[in-house]
Scaffold this motif. Structure first.
Motif, PDB file in Angstrom:
ATOM      1  N   GLU A   1       5.012   1.155  -1.112  1.00 58.87           N
ATOM      2  CA  GLU A   1       5.046  -0.116  -0.391  1.00 58.87           C
ATOM      3  C   GLU A   1       4.292  -1.156  -1.217  1.00 58.87           C
ATOM      4  OE1 GLU A   1       6.373  -0.704   2.709  1.00 58.87           O
ATOM      5  OE2 GLU A   1       6.915   1.371   3.195  1.00 58.87           O
ATOM      6  N   ILE A   2       4.635  -2.428  -1.003  1.00 58.94           N
ATOM      7  CA  ILE A   2       3.946  -3.519  -1.696  1.00 58.94           C
ATOM      8  C   ILE A   2       3.544  -4.587  -0.701  1.00 58.94           C
ATOM      9  CG2 ILE A   2       5.026  -3.245  -3.965  1.00 58.94           C
ATOM     10  CD1 ILE A   2       6.984  -5.543  -3.082  1.00 58.94           C
ATOM     11  N   ARG A   3       2.596  -5.410  -1.123  1.00 56.93           N
ATOM     12  CA  ARG A   3       2.248  -6.650  -0.435  1.00 56.93           C
ATOM     13  C   ARG A   3       2.613  -7.774  -1.401  1.00 56.93           C
ATOM     14  NH1 ARG A   3      -2.935  -5.996   0.515  1.00 56.93           N
ATOM     15  NH2 ARG A   3      -2.545  -5.173   2.586  1.00 56.93           N
ATOM     16  N   ILE A   4       3.415  -8.698  -0.955  1.00 59.00           N
ATOM     17  CA  ILE A   4       3.795  -9.836  -1.783  1.00 59.00           C
ATOM     18  C   ILE A   4       2.687 -10.877  -1.695  1.00 59.00           C
ATOM     19  CG2 ILE A   4       5.448 -11.705  -2.136  1.00 59.00           C
ATOM     20  CD1 ILE A   4       7.607  -9.762  -1.050  1.00 59.00           C
TER      21      ILE A   4
ATOM     22  N   GLU B   1       4.557 -12.006  -7.505  1.00 55.31           N
ATOM     23  CA  GLU B   1       3.402 -11.172  -7.810  1.00 55.31           C
ATOM     24  C   GLU B   1       3.125 -10.314  -6.585  1.00 55.31           C
ATOM     25  OE1 GLU B   1      -1.283 -11.428  -9.089  1.00 55.31           O
ATOM     26  OE2 GLU B   1       0.000 -13.171  -9.398  1.00 55.31           O
ATOM     27  N   CYS B   2       2.880  -9.027  -6.830  1.00 58.71           N
ATOM     28  CA  CYS B   2       2.719  -8.072  -5.737  1.00 58.71           C
ATOM     29  C   CYS B   2       1.523  -7.170  -5.966  1.00 58.71           C
ATOM     30  CB  CYS B   2       3.955  -7.167  -5.642  1.00 58.71           C
ATOM     31  SG  CYS B   2       5.503  -8.050  -5.464  1.00 58.71           S
ATOM     32  N   GLU B   3       1.066  -6.615  -4.872  1.00 55.78           N
ATOM     33  CA  GLU B   3       0.010  -5.607  -4.901  1.00 55.78           C
ATOM     34  C   GLU B   3       0.621  -4.291  -4.444  1.00 55.78           C
ATOM     35  OE1 GLU B   3      -4.265  -4.811  -2.671  1.00 55.78           O
ATOM     36  OE2 GLU B   3      -2.991  -6.476  -2.038  1.00 55.78           O
ATOM     37  N   LEU B   4       0.364  -3.237  -5.182  1.00 57.38           N
ATOM     38  CA  LEU B   4       0.841  -1.905  -4.830  1.00 57.38           C
ATOM     39  C   LEU B   4      -0.052  -1.351  -3.725  1.00 57.38           C
ATOM     40  CD1 LEU B   4       3.104  -0.142  -6.033  1.00 57.38           C
ATOM     41  CD2 LEU B   4       1.386   0.896  -7.506  1.00 57.38           C
ATOM     42  N   LEU B   5       0.545  -0.809  -2.650  1.00 56.43           N
ATOM     43  CA  LEU B   5      -0.229  -0.342  -1.505  1.00 56.43           C
ATOM     44  C   LEU B   5      -0.378   1.182  -1.458  1.00 56.43           C
ATOM     45  CD1 LEU B   5       1.112  -2.717   1.274  1.00 56.43           C
ATOM     46  CD2 LEU B   5      -0.957  -2.941  -0.117  1.00 56.43           C
ATOM     47  N   GLY B   6       0.141   1.860  -2.441  1.00 55.61           N
ATOM     48  CA  GLY B   6       0.043   3.322  -2.466  1.00 55.61           C
ATOM     49  C   GLY B   6       0.497   3.840  -3.806  1.00 55.61           C
TER      50      GLY B   6
END
Length: 148
Positions: free
Chosen positions: A73-76, A106-111
């Motif tokens: 999953e990602i957070r944008i 740009e995204c943050e990896l959540l796992g």
């Protein structure tokens, strides 16, 4: 991943003629490191992304593509830019001519992420300075530079 039914329906009508398609790209970073994927079809490194399906919001397409290709999953976080032109045009092995216009976020990896081993054969983190030495899709250089 096989061609979407939407794109296949267009290909059935236009054959191998040039087709312009909308896409999304994930700029997943950890400080100055970027998560890149090596694609099975080309052996080239690139950012993770894919096509937008009819009726799909670009942000949802991005979440779907990253999940399909990495299981994560990602957070944008923000929009990086929109890209197109000759550097995003190609001819596939079967002769289909295609061009992409992609929206990069740009995204943050959540796992944890792992390549799907269908489209992607490898995922790895690279420092910004190491990317130009890779066998890669060169258009990602513009995206990485804009991700400042």
């Amino acid at each position: 991943m096989p061609m979407s039914t939407y794109v296949q329906s267009i290909r059935d009508r236009i054959g191998h003629d040039f087709l312009l398609l909308p896409g999304v790209t994930a700029v997943i970073r950890d400080g100055e490191r970027f998560l890149l994927a090596r694609h099975a079809a080309t052996e080239l490194w690139s950012l993770i992304g894919g096509g937008i399906e009819p009726g799909e919001e670009p942000s949802e397409a991005l979440r779907r593509e990253v999940l399909e290709e990495t299981g994560a999953e990602i957070r944008i976080l923000r929009l990086v830019g929109a890209y197109g032109g000759d550097s995003l045009a190609a001819e596939t092995p079967n002769g289909d001519r295609v061009g992409y216009v992609t929206i990069a976020y740009e995204c943050e990896l959540l796992g944890p992420a792992a390549p799907d081993m269908d489209e992607l054969v490898e995922l790895a983190w690279f420092d910004r300075d190491a990317i130009p030495a890779l066998a890669r899709h060169e258009w990602i250089d513009r995206v990485v530079a804009d991700a400042e």
